[in-house]
Design a protein around this motif. Structure first.
Motif, PDB file in Angstrom:
ATOM      1  N   LEU A  90       0.856  -1.189   0.000  1.00 19.57           N
ATOM      2  CA  LEU A  90       0.000   0.000   0.000  1.00 19.57           C
ATOM      3  C   LEU A  90       0.889   1.235   0.000  1.00 19.57           C
ATOM      4  CD1 LEU A  90      -2.598  -1.170   2.671  1.00 19.57           C
ATOM      5  CD2 LEU A  90      -2.892  -1.126   0.186  1.00 19.57           C
ATOM      6  N   HIS A  91       0.551   2.204  -0.863  1.00 21.34           N
ATOM      7  CA  HIS A  91       1.385   3.401  -0.992  1.00 21.34           C
ATOM      8  C   HIS A  91       0.515   4.619  -1.260  1.00 21.34           C
ATOM      9  CE1 HIS A  91       0.970   3.652  -5.430  1.00 21.34           C
ATOM     10  NE2 HIS A  91       0.800   2.349  -5.318  1.00 21.34           N
ATOM     11  N   ASP A  92       1.087   5.794  -0.984  1.00 22.58           N
ATOM     12  CA  ASP A  92       0.383   7.038  -1.300  1.00 22.58           C
ATOM     13  C   ASP A  92       0.837   7.529  -2.676  1.00 22.58           C
ATOM     14  OD1 ASP A  92       2.845   8.338  -0.953  1.00 22.58           O
ATOM     15  OD2 ASP A  92       2.266   9.318   0.917  1.00 22.58           O
ATOM     16  N   LYS A  93       0.297   8.663  -3.114  1.00 24.11           N
ATOM     17  CA  LYS A  93       0.598   9.178  -4.459  1.00 24.11           C
ATOM     18  C   LYS A  93       2.064   9.563  -4.627  1.00 24.11           C
ATOM     19  CE  LYS A  93      -0.899  13.930  -3.473  1.00 24.11           C
ATOM     20  NZ  LYS A  93       0.427  14.465  -3.323  1.00 24.11           N
TER      21      LYS A  93
ATOM     22  N   GLN B 185       8.820   1.250  -6.632  1.00 24.05           N
ATOM     23  CA  GLN B 185       9.398   2.563  -6.940  1.00 24.05           C
ATOM     24  C   GLN B 185       9.739   2.670  -8.428  1.00 24.05           C
ATOM     25  OE1 GLN B 185       9.193   5.035  -4.559  1.00 24.05           O
ATOM     26  NE2 GLN B 185       8.066   3.304  -3.742  1.00 24.05           N
ATOM     27  N   LYS B 186      10.236   1.609  -9.006  1.00 27.55           N
ATOM     28  CA  LYS B 186      10.517   1.598 -10.449  1.00 27.55           C
ATOM     29  C   LYS B 186       9.212   1.691 -11.238  1.00 27.55           C
ATOM     30  CE  LYS B 186      14.804  -0.910  -9.951  1.00 27.55           C
ATOM     31  NZ  LYS B 186      15.478  -2.198 -10.060  1.00 27.55           N
ATOM     32  N   ARG B 187       8.188   0.967 -10.809  1.00 24.86           N
ATOM     33  CA  ARG B 187       6.892   1.014 -11.486  1.00 24.86           C
ATOM     34  C   ARG B 187       6.292   2.416 -11.445  1.00 24.86           C
ATOM     35  NH1 ARG B 187       3.254  -3.423 -11.990  1.00 24.86           N
ATOM     36  NH2 ARG B 187       4.390  -5.372 -12.080  1.00 24.86           N
ATOM     37  N   LEU B 188       6.520   3.105 -10.335  1.00 31.06           N
ATOM     38  CA  LEU B 188       5.977   4.465 -10.187  1.00 31.06           C
ATOM     39  C   LEU B 188       6.871   5.506 -10.846  1.00 31.06           C
ATOM     40  CD1 LEU B 188       4.849   4.324  -6.434  1.00 31.06           C
ATOM     41  CD2 LEU B 188       3.412   4.082  -8.483  1.00 31.06           C
ATOM     42  N   GLY B 189       8.032   5.083 -11.343  1.00 33.58           N
ATOM     43  CA  GLY B 189       8.958   6.015 -11.981  1.00 33.58           C
ATOM     44  C   GLY B 189       9.767   6.837 -11.007  1.00 33.58           C
ATOM     45  N   ASN B 190       9.913   6.339  -9.758  1.00 27.24           N
ATOM     46  CA  ASN B 190      10.646   7.072  -8.735  1.00 27.24           C
ATOM     47  C   ASN B 190      12.113   6.697  -8.700  1.00 27.24           C
ATOM     48  OD1 ASN B 190       8.243   8.245  -8.082  1.00 27.24           O
ATOM     49  ND2 ASN B 190       7.879   7.001  -6.280  1.00 27.24           N
ATOM     50  N   LYS B 191      12.533   5.720  -9.477  1.00 29.62           N
ATOM     51  CA  LYS B 191      13.954   5.322  -9.509  1.00 29.62           C
ATOM     52  C   LYS B 191      14.278   4.844 -10.871  1.00 29.62           C
ATOM     53  CE  LYS B 191      15.471   5.099  -5.027  1.00 29.62           C
ATOM     54  NZ  LYS B 191      16.603   4.926  -4.284  1.00 29.62           N
TER      55      LYS B 191
END
Length: 151
Positions: A15-18, A145-151
């Motif tokens: 579970l994660h936030d935006k 994080q990779k899926r969200l484009g954060n890394k």
């Protein structure tokens, strides 16, 4: 009356936030054991996605809406720790864990199941990856994080 034995198929829900911060929950035992939502499939579950939604509800009080739960169509097989093997049928040593994620607002009310969890917290992905005990949970947090484009 003893609990029924577990079937060795489970769901892990990150579970994660935006912003990509991760919600973790601390188990009652062992102390300091933090994790994402996880749980085994049960006979009443239609499929593993139903398990994921049920576990999120049971462990956090969050009812995920249709489309909110993302099935990664990935799974990990891991060895069940010796001290937890008594929960499974004799001769079962491995579990297949299916990975899911869901974005929830940071201000979502969390209601813990007191018999299972004592605390929850929001952590950066790096903090969460270091805090969780399970290697598969750590990999899922970092992969998110990779899926969200954060890394």
């Amino acid at each position: 009356m003893s609990k029924p034995l577990k079937y060795p198929v489970s769901a892990l829900v990150v579970l994660h936030d935006k912003d990509g911060n991760i919600l973790l929950i601390e188990r009652t035992a062992p102390q300091g054991f933090w994790q994402s939502v996880t749980g085994s499939i049960e006979p009443e579950d239609d499929n593993i996605a139903a398990t994921a939604k049920r576990e999120v509800w049971e462990e956090t009080g969050i009812s995920l809406s249709d489309g909110q739960l993302i099935d990664w169509h990935e799974s990990t097989v891991y060895e069940i720790y010796h001290h937890w093997r008594h929960r499974y049928p004799k001769g079962v040593f491995e579990n297949r864990e299916h990975i899911f994620s869901a974005e929830i607002p940071r201000d979502t009310a969390i209601t813990l199941q007191a018999a299972e969890h004592v605390a929850y917290g929001w952590f950066s992905a790096e903090e969460a990856a270091e805090k969780v005990f399970s290697p598969s949970n750590k990999r899922a947090i970092l992969a998110l994080q990779k899926r969200l484009g954060n890394k």
